[in-house]
Scaffold this active site. Structure first.
Site, short mmCIF file in Angstrom:
data_model
loop_
_atom_site.label_atom_id
_atom_site.label_comp_id
_atom_site.label_asym_id
_atom_site.label_seq_id
_atom_site.Cartn_x
_atom_site.Cartn_y
_atom_site.Cartn_z
N ASP A 156 22.02 5.68 -29.86
CA ASP A 156 21.07 6.57 -30.54
C ASP A 156 21.67 7.21 -31.80
O ASP A 156 21.32 8.33 -32.15
CB ASP A 156 20.57 7.66 -29.57
CG ASP A 156 20.11 7.05 -28.26
OD1 ASP A 156 19.26 6.15 -28.30
OD2 ASP A 156 20.65 7.43 -27.20
N LYS A 205 20.67 3.80 -35.68
CA LYS A 205 20.79 2.42 -36.17
C LYS A 205 19.48 1.93 -36.76
O LYS A 205 19.46 1.21 -37.73
CB LYS A 205 21.14 1.47 -35.01
CG LYS A 205 22.58 1.48 -34.60
CD LYS A 205 22.83 0.41 -33.55
CE LYS A 205 22.14 0.65 -32.24
NZ LYS A 205 22.73 1.63 -31.36
N GLY A 241 16.28 1.49 -27.88
CA GLY A 241 15.10 2.17 -28.41
C GLY A 241 15.37 2.61 -29.82
O GLY A 241 16.12 3.54 -30.05
N HIS A 242 14.80 1.89 -30.76
CA HIS A 242 14.96 2.26 -32.17
C HIS A 242 13.67 2.90 -32.65
O HIS A 242 12.62 2.31 -32.48
CB HIS A 242 15.16 1.02 -33.05
CG HIS A 242 16.46 0.34 -32.85
ND1 HIS A 242 17.62 0.99 -32.56
CD2 HIS A 242 16.79 -0.97 -32.93
CE1 HIS A 242 18.61 0.12 -32.47
NE2 HIS A 242 18.11 -1.08 -32.68
N GLN A 247 22.44 -0.38 -27.92
CA GLN A 247 23.36 0.52 -27.22
C GLN A 247 24.53 0.82 -28.17
O GLN A 247 24.30 0.93 -29.35
CB GLN A 247 23.84 -0.06 -25.88
CG GLN A 247 22.75 -0.10 -24.82
CD GLN A 247 21.85 -1.31 -24.97
OE1 GLN A 247 22.29 -2.43 -25.10
NE2 GLN A 247 20.56 -1.08 -24.96
P1 IMP Z 1 21.17 0.20 -18.60
O1 IMP Z 1 21.52 -0.37 -19.93
O2 IMP Z 1 19.71 0.44 -18.41
O3 IMP Z 1 21.81 -0.54 -17.47
O4 IMP Z 1 21.83 1.67 -18.56
C1 IMP Z 1 23.24 1.87 -18.52
C2 IMP Z 1 23.65 3.10 -19.33
O5 IMP Z 1 23.45 2.84 -20.70
C3 IMP Z 1 22.83 4.35 -19.02
O6 IMP Z 1 23.69 5.49 -19.12
C4 IMP Z 1 21.80 4.39 -20.12
O7 IMP Z 1 21.34 5.69 -20.36
C5 IMP Z 1 22.62 3.86 -21.28
N1 IMP Z 1 21.80 3.21 -22.31
C6 IMP Z 1 21.19 2.01 -22.25
N2 IMP Z 1 20.55 1.74 -23.40
C7 IMP Z 1 20.76 2.79 -24.21
C8 IMP Z 1 20.37 3.10 -25.56
O8 IMP Z 1 19.72 2.31 -26.26
N3 IMP Z 1 20.79 4.29 -26.04
C9 IMP Z 1 21.57 5.14 -25.32
N4 IMP Z 1 21.95 4.90 -24.07
C10 IMP Z 1 21.56 3.72 -23.51
#
Ligand code: IMP
Length: 437
Positions: free
Chosen positions: A12, A15, A39-40, A223
């Site tokens: 977050d 990007k 999530g962009h 991520q």
């Molecule tokens: P997962 O990717 O759904 O398995 O989540 C694993 C960890 O990555 C969790 O702590 C999520 O909150 C974090 N996470 C996954 N995608 C994002 C993102 O786009 N931004 C911030 N944190 C993320």
């Protein structure tokens, strides 16, 4: 030219805006890992787009977008997003959106397993996005995953779903949930796969050809570095490799064809979900966290969860710079700090009486350490929309320069607001070269 864009912290970092800005200068934008857990938010004039799965380049009508082999794709989420942006006036067709034959599919049982896995972990849960990302990658590594190319053959799809579901249902039932039915899954998924068929392509071959034709390629990480399954704060990580090396594997591009790596760094840090966060603002600093959360709209664009907020962590960011080999940094959300009297930067970690500037591998150490801060004066004036570095208040300039010095990488771009034109491009930077070239 092939440039990789990577979040340096826990995600977050903004990007979306930077990719959107750079997309103007590129022909192709590809994603290489993750799925619709990203999530962009991208703002273009009055319009705002939330993209989860599709690269931000999709908003630009003349760009080709690629979902690489390293991704996990939920066909339902894919078409929900395609339909949503189509409704917003974006034309999405197979000649400008290509999905790798080798990407893995997220199936309904992966979503169910994500829930049970979190339940099983109880107090130690990861705080995942519950989109089925982790279980889909588990199946990939376990060599029972269903790839896009497999699903194109209805018999194979049926066989794989039936076989995998038998296993998945054992766990689903164990946690008191009703078993899923293979026929229902196939009925739900088959029309989506047929709709997906025209978008499916040999994407690494496509990218290799594009490079030969001197088309410019942007590889968009989702991520971020500290959520990388190898290099992040394991086990509180996602299940893929957002780091620069992951771009090569996940897009199917030889590493030495990558021209440069751009790190996206925010002027403060946030984290969603569980896991250690050394510079988190707690207790007495909660009012500052609140201010940042509100000014920076720090709520998950996918899950709407309030993000945990913290000070800039130079140790973690230096670690990210080293791992990814950042050539330049885009520093985002400077304006969010405009009202603060002072700003803190973590320059070291104190653990067991010793100060270190290396990022520890053990999550428990990250929880126990005490951040060592350097406090700088705030600038208490608006930087919103500033487009020239020399027009920033002196204290804001000093803050930016301090960040660049402590991380050891040039800052090539500073974002001073959510709009495209609320941006400073630093003269003479590597980043400026990418923009110009
Ligand atoms: P997962 O990717 O759904 O398995 O989540 C694993 C960890 O990555 C969790 O702590 C999520 O909150 C974090 N996470 C996954 N995608 C994002 C993102 O786009 N931004 C911030 N944190 C993320």
């Amino acid at each position: 030219m092939i440039i990789v864009i990577i979040g340096a912290q826990w995600g977050d970092e903004g990007k979306g805006k930077v990719v959107d800005l750079l997309a103007d200068r590129f022909d192709i934008v590809a994603r290489y890992q993750g799925g619709h857990n990203a999530g962009h938010s991208v703002y273009v004039g009055e319009r705002s787009f939330v993209l989860r799965l599709l690269p931000s380049g999709i908003i630009h009508p003349d760009k080709v977008c690629v979902l690489g082999n390293g991704m996990v794709i939920d066909p339902k989420a894919f078409f929900e997003e395609v339909d949503q942006i189509t409704e917003q006036g974006v034309v999405v067709s197979p000649d400008r959106l290509k999905v790798s034959t080798r990407a893995h599919l997220i199936m309904p049982y992966h979503r169910a397993l994500d829930h049970t896995s979190e339940e099983r972990l109880g107090n130690e849960k990861i705080g995942t996005t519950l989109r089925g990302i982790g279980p889909a990658y588990e199946d990939k590594a376990g060599r029972r995953g269903i790839r896009v190319s497999d699903a194109l053959s209805p018999d194979l799809l049926k066989l794989r779903v039936e076989r995998n579901l038998e296993e998945a249902n054992r766990i689903i039932v164990l946690y008191g949930n009703p078993p899923l039915r293979a026929d229902e899954i196939i009925e739900e998924i088959s029309p989506l796969i047929e709709r997906l068929r025209p978008f499916v392509a040999e994407t690494s071959h496509f990218l290799a050809g594009a490079r030969k034709e001197k088309r410019r390629i942007l590889l968009e990480g989702a991520q971020a570095t500290l959520l990388d399954v190898d290099h992040g704060t394991y086990p509180y990580v996602t299940s893929s490799n957002p780091t620069a090396g992951g771009a090569s594997v996940g897009a199917g591009i030889p590493p030495h064809h990558i021209t440069g790596v751009l790190g996206i760094v925010r002027t403060y840090a946030t984290r969603v979900g569980e896991g250690p966060f050394p510079t988190e603002m707690l207790d007495a600093e909660e009012p500052i966290a609140h201010l940042i959360r509100e000014r920076g709209n720090e709520y998950g664009s996918v899950t709407k969860r309030p993000r945990r907020c913290g000070w800039f962590d130079a140790v973690a960011t230096r670690y990210a710079a080293e791992l990814n080999g950042f050539d330049s940094i885009a520093l985002t959300k400077l304006d969010v700090l405009d009202e603060l009297y002072e700003v803190k930067v973590c320059t070291g970690y104190e653990l067991d009486g010793r100060v270190s500037d290396t990022f520890p591998a053990v999550s428990q150490d990250l929880r126990q350490l005490r951040p060592v801060y350097r406090t700088l004066p705030g600038w208490k004036s608006s930087t919103l929309g500033t487009t020239r570095f020399d027009e920033l208040p002196p204290n804001a300039r000093a803050y930016v320069e301090f960040l660049s010095d402590t991380v050891g990488v040039e800052i090539g771009l500073i974002s001073t607001g959510p709009e495209r034109d609320q941006t400073i491009i630093m003269e003479g930077s590597t980043m400026e070269g990418w923009f110009a070239g």
